[in-house]
Design an enzyme around this catalytic site. Structure first.
Site, PDB file in Angstrom:
ATOM      1  N   CYS A 156      -7.372   0.503  -0.028  1.00  0.00           N
ATOM      2  CA  CYS A 156      -6.796  -0.159   1.176  1.00  0.00           C
ATOM      3  C   CYS A 156      -6.590  -1.449   0.580  1.00  0.00           C
ATOM      4  O   CYS A 156      -7.627  -2.341   0.373  1.00  0.00           O
ATOM      5  CB  CYS A 156      -7.752  -0.228   2.282  1.00  0.00           C
ATOM      6  SG  CYS A 156      -7.430  -1.237   3.607  1.00  0.00           S
ATOM      7  N   ASP A 160     -13.721 -17.366  25.045  1.00  0.00           N
ATOM      8  CA  ASP A 160     -13.047 -16.664  24.126  1.00  0.00           C
ATOM      9  C   ASP A 160     -13.210 -14.880  24.573  1.00  0.00           C
ATOM     10  O   ASP A 160     -13.880 -14.123  23.794  1.00  0.00           O
ATOM     11  CB  ASP A 160     -13.665 -16.766  22.861  1.00  0.00           C
ATOM     12  CG  ASP A 160     -13.250 -15.895  21.867  1.00  0.00           C
ATOM     13  OD1 ASP A 160     -11.965 -15.255  21.888  1.00  0.00           O
ATOM     14  OD2 ASP A 160     -13.577 -15.794  20.504  1.00  0.00           O
ATOM     15  N   CYS A 216       0.948  -1.168  -0.158  1.00  0.00           N
ATOM     16  CA  CYS A 216       0.146  -0.052  -0.283  1.00  0.00           C
ATOM     17  C   CYS A 216       0.830   1.288  -0.067  1.00  0.00           C
ATOM     18  O   CYS A 216       1.766   1.243   0.743  1.00  0.00           O
ATOM     19  CB  CYS A 216      -0.981   0.025   1.145  1.00  0.00           C
ATOM     20  SG  CYS A 216      -1.767   1.573   1.433  1.00  0.00           S
ATOM     21  N   CYS A 267      -2.579  -0.758   9.182  1.00  0.00           N
ATOM     22  CA  CYS A 267      -1.568  -1.672   9.028  1.00  0.00           C
ATOM     23  C   CYS A 267      -0.224  -1.186   9.849  1.00  0.00           C
ATOM     24  O   CYS A 267      -0.078  -0.019   9.777  1.00  0.00           O
ATOM     25  CB  CYS A 267      -1.029  -1.828   7.589  1.00  0.00           C
ATOM     26  SG  CYS A 267      -2.190  -2.705   6.722  1.00  0.00           S
ATOM     27  N   GLN A 299     -17.066 -11.487  12.609  1.00  0.00           N
ATOM     28  CA  GLN A 299     -15.476 -11.533  12.492  1.00  0.00           C
ATOM     29  C   GLN A 299     -15.262 -10.853  11.115  1.00  0.00           C
ATOM     30  O   GLN A 299     -15.713 -11.214  10.165  1.00  0.00           O
ATOM     31  CB  GLN A 299     -15.268 -12.997  12.833  1.00  0.00           C
ATOM     32  CG  GLN A 299     -15.456 -13.534  14.151  1.00  0.00           C
ATOM     33  CD  GLN A 299     -14.487 -13.044  15.135  1.00  0.00           C
ATOM     34  OE1 GLN A 299     -13.511 -12.391  14.771  1.00  0.00           O
ATOM     35  NE2 GLN A 299     -14.773 -13.467  16.316  1.00  0.00           N
ATOM     36  N   TYR A 322     -18.154 -15.622  27.011  1.00  0.00           N
ATOM     37  CA  TYR A 322     -18.016 -14.567  25.921  1.00  0.00           C
ATOM     38  C   TYR A 322     -18.330 -15.044  24.319  1.00  0.00           C
ATOM     39  O   TYR A 322     -17.485 -14.955  23.610  1.00  0.00           O
ATOM     40  CB  TYR A 322     -16.468 -14.181  26.144  1.00  0.00           C
ATOM     41  CG  TYR A 322     -15.794 -14.069  27.344  1.00  0.00           C
ATOM     42  CD1 TYR A 322     -15.928 -12.824  28.048  1.00  0.00           C
ATOM     43  CD2 TYR A 322     -15.530 -15.155  28.014  1.00  0.00           C
ATOM     44  CE1 TYR A 322     -15.516 -12.637  29.313  1.00  0.00           C
ATOM     45  CE2 TYR A 322     -14.806 -15.091  29.275  1.00  0.00           C
ATOM     46  CZ  TYR A 322     -14.724 -14.096  30.022  1.00  0.00           C
ATOM     47  OH  TYR A 322     -14.364 -13.751  31.222  1.00  0.00           O
ATOM     48  N   CYS A 334      -7.047 -13.271  22.327  1.00  0.00           N
ATOM     49  CA  CYS A 334      -6.770 -12.512  21.518  1.00  0.00           C
ATOM     50  C   CYS A 334      -5.474 -11.771  21.962  1.00  0.00           C
ATOM     51  O   CYS A 334      -5.020 -10.556  21.589  1.00  0.00           O
ATOM     52  CB  CYS A 334      -7.667 -11.468  20.968  1.00  0.00           C
ATOM     53  SG  CYS A 334      -8.572 -10.570  22.144  1.00  0.00           S
ATOM     54  N   GLU A 361     -22.924 -13.813  27.000  1.00  0.00           N
ATOM     55  CA  GLU A 361     -22.209 -12.648  26.307  1.00  0.00           C
ATOM     56  C   GLU A 361     -23.023 -11.429  27.030  1.00  0.00           C
ATOM     57  O   GLU A 361     -24.011 -11.473  27.578  1.00  0.00           O
ATOM     58  CB  GLU A 361     -22.505 -12.721  25.123  1.00  0.00           C
ATOM     59  CG  GLU A 361     -22.791 -11.524  24.207  1.00  0.00           C
ATOM     60  CD  GLU A 361     -21.333 -10.949  24.331  1.00  0.00           C
ATOM     61  OE1 GLU A 361     -19.978 -11.489  24.094  1.00  0.00           O
ATOM     62  OE2 GLU A 361     -21.091  -9.601  24.163  1.00  0.00           O
TER      63      GLU A 361
HETATM   64  N1  SAH Z   1     -16.563 -15.518  19.953  1.00  0.00           N
HETATM   65  C1  SAH Z   1     -17.187 -14.486  19.737  1.00  0.00           C
HETATM   66  C2  SAH Z   1     -16.315 -13.102  19.945  1.00  0.00           C
HETATM   67  C3  SAH Z   1     -15.774 -13.286  21.264  1.00  0.00           C
HETATM   68  S1  SAH Z   1     -15.290 -11.406  21.487  1.00  0.00           S
HETATM   69  C4  SAH Z   1     -18.016 -14.510  18.439  1.00  0.00           C
HETATM   70  O1  SAH Z   1     -17.358 -15.197  17.503  1.00  0.00           O
HETATM   71  O2  SAH Z   1     -18.720 -13.619  18.314  1.00  0.00           O
HETATM   72  C5  SAH Z   1     -15.251 -11.489  22.992  1.00  0.00           C
HETATM   73  C6  SAH Z   1     -16.665 -11.190  23.598  1.00  0.00           C
HETATM   74  O3  SAH Z   1     -16.897 -10.966  25.021  1.00  0.00           O
HETATM   75  C7  SAH Z   1     -17.240  -9.750  22.976  1.00  0.00           C
HETATM   76  O4  SAH Z   1     -18.550 -10.325  22.324  1.00  0.00           O
HETATM   77  C8  SAH Z   1     -17.657  -8.965  24.405  1.00  0.00           C
HETATM   78  O5  SAH Z   1     -18.821  -8.272  24.304  1.00  0.00           O
HETATM   79  C9  SAH Z   1     -17.834  -9.986  25.298  1.00  0.00           C
HETATM   80  N2  SAH Z   1     -17.573  -9.736  26.774  1.00  0.00           N
HETATM   81  C10 SAH Z   1     -16.727  -8.691  27.344  1.00  0.00           C
HETATM   82  N3  SAH Z   1     -16.729  -8.729  28.673  1.00  0.00           N
HETATM   83  C11 SAH Z   1     -17.601  -9.831  29.164  1.00  0.00           C
HETATM   84  C12 SAH Z   1     -17.934 -10.309  30.094  1.00  0.00           C
HETATM   85  N4  SAH Z   1     -17.226  -9.584  31.349  1.00  0.00           N
HETATM   86  N5  SAH Z   1     -18.713 -11.458  30.331  1.00  0.00           N
HETATM   87  C13 SAH Z   1     -19.368 -11.914  29.005  1.00  0.00           C
HETATM   88  N6  SAH Z   1     -18.941 -11.237  27.865  1.00  0.00           N
HETATM   89  C14 SAH Z   1     -18.041 -10.425  27.786  1.00  0.00           C
END
Ligand code: SAH
Length: 463
Positions: free
Chosen positions: A163, A391, A71, A80, A286, A315, A418, A336
């Site tokens: 981009c 996650d 780019c 980036c 995603q 999560y 992550c 969530e």
């Molecule tokens: N696997 C999910 C993405 C996970 S990212 C997917 O594919 O959609 C992490 C997620 O955790 C986010 O959606 C965020 O809103 C949530 N989150 C953040 N803090 C949290 C908590 N204390 N309890 C539950 N969820 C939470």
């Protein structure tokens, strides 16, 4: 070291924002645009006690990993961070970062890590992978409508429609919108004056279905001459949804809450694996679906489901992992914190005809412990799960949650992360409380940036 002092430094590592890190006499220097292996001349811009920020003046000896950026504006853009580092070296750096954190923070021995760590999963084509882009719209000093991206840490628009992380069709769409605005005297939003109409353009693309969504973010409640814009946009193959979002607030939040349809549906559809998702302008989804499929496929492999298991997905966001797991489990519970994400998760379960999933809105560290206590009160026995998947966001899991997970005695815990630093901290806790680390595999979801995701498998020692 003092401000404006010039130094020569060899870069050995990459910082969280992609800057090169090198040492001179034990003093750490952060040098933007310098990459691992470079020896550069730099000038100190911000000296602190033990470290300093510096600006690269020239490369004295170029790293063997240095490649030309694809780019033209890679350095100015905040998007980036490491385009000038070869992709192979990017993957190496990411794998080493995970390894280093597991060793340093997790306390795992290198000999042990060598047995559980699998090679990082990269992309064959590490460009054009993003299915979502949000372009700010503005006016240049000659009064022309421009779009591009914000220069790092500013709101100054650098014009650029090309981009290299986004899909090529973005350019065609942006050109149509800019021309339409120019021809019809539609104004761009001016943040300082808080005047003007069009703030941003959101484009989403379904990699599997080839469906396209365009959503204009407006500082107003209608778009004059919109029929002319629609007429041009619908000629693009795959166009499925044209909408606008109303955002009159003086805020950095891009999208407004209200969405109105100009043409077609209010959402597009896409697939990850065999699971279908409806994605509206406000949905979380995603951004790299190809690598997401690999990462969540790995989570599914690690879960080793036979159809008899009770699984928790903590999560769970819009339920991507939950629905993946539900294809092979008896029952999946998702938790969530964001209610809208759970609305999407429930809807996605419905359109896939999955009845064996149940979602809870709330904090994982509150919902799971409460469920556990409540279950014991009601049934006199302990709540049990065969597999727990987590996650979490960057900050990782709270100890109260890890503690309840351990009490539920799942045979396997799949930890998708992550941020390998908080992952390492949490794995340490789990491994001190009855679990053994079995597998670790980094997955590159965001080539050209410093981010790296990891899937890990833990097994209960006595199972
Ligand atoms: N696997 C999910 C993405 C996970 S990212 C997917 O594919 O959609 C992490 C997620 O955790 C986010 O959606 C965020 O809103 C949530 N989150 C953040 N803090 C949290 C908590 N204390 N309890 C539950 N969820 C939470």
């Amino acid at each position: 070291m003092k401000k404006n002092e010039k130094i020569i430094v060899t870069i050995e590592d990459i910082g969280v924002n992609g800057e090169g890190i090198g040492k001179v006499e034990g003093y750490t220097l952060f040098v933007k645009d310098a990459i691992i292996g470079d020896t550069v001349e730099a000038v100190i811009t911000k000296p602190k006690k033990n470290y300093a920020y510096a600006k690269m003046i020239k490369i004295i000896e170029s790293s063997k990993h240095r490649v030309p950026a694809k780019c033209a504006v890679a350095r100015q853009c905040g998007g980036c961070q490491i385009q000038e580092l070869s992709y192979e070296a990017q993957l190496n750096f990411k794998a080493r970062k995970v390894y280093g954190n597991l060793e340093r923070i997790g306390g795992f021995a290198p000999e042990f890590l060598d047995t559980v760590m699998e090679p990082i999963c990269g992309m064959d084509e590490p460009f054009y992978y993003r299915n979502k882009a949000q372009f700010p719209i503005g006016t240049d000093k000659n009064g022309n409508i421009v779009t591009g991206f914000y220069a790092g840490r500013t709101h100054q628009i650098i014009p650029n429609m090309e981009c290299t992380l986004g899909v090529p069709i973005n350019q065609e769409i942006l050109k149509i919108i800019v021309d339409f605005m120019q021809e019809n005297h539609i104004t761009a939003y001016d943040e300082e004056a808080q005047r003007g109409l069009v703030r941003h353009v959101l484009i989403r693309y379904g990699f599997k279905t080839k469906e396209i969504m365009v959503c204009l973010v407006l500082n107003g409640d209608n778009l004059p001459h919109s029929e002319k814009l629609v007429d041009k946009l619908v000629r693009i193959e795959g166009m499925t949804s044209i909408t606008y979002s109303i955002n009159r607030e003086n805020t950095n939040v891009i999208m407004g809450k209200e969405i109105r349809v100009l043409w077609g549906q209010s959402y597009i559809t896409d697939y990850i694996g065999d699971v279908k998702y409806q994605i509206s302008p406000l949905s979380f989804y995603q951004v790299n679906p190809a690598q997401t499929e690999k990462l969540y496929g790995l989570a599914l492999d690690y879960a080793q489901l036979t159809g008899e298991e009770t699984v928790w997905d903590l999560y769970c966001g819009i339920g991507t992992i939950s629905l993946f797991l539900a294809q092979k489990a008896k029952k999946v519970y998702g938790v969530e914190i964001v209610p809208q994400a759970i609305d999407d998760a429930r809807n996605n379960a419905k359109i896939n005809g999955m009845k064996n999933v149940e979602f809870f809105v709330g904090k994982a560290e509150e919902v799971l412990p409460e469920y556990y206590a409540e279950y014991e009160r009601k049934h006199g026995t302990k709540a049990y799960a065969d597999v727990i998947v987590v996650d979490p966001p960057r900050k990782g899991c709270e100890e109260t949650l890890l503690d309840t997970m351990v009490k539920m005695q799942p045979k396997r815990i799949v930890y998708v992360s992550c941020d390998s630093a908080t992952l390492a901290r949490d794995l340490k806790y789990l491994c001190e409380n009855g679990y053994e680390l079995k597998k670790v595999k980094p997955v590159d979801q965001f080539p050209m940036t410093t981010h790296v995701e990891v899937a890990t498998l833990l097994q209960r020692m006595d199972s």
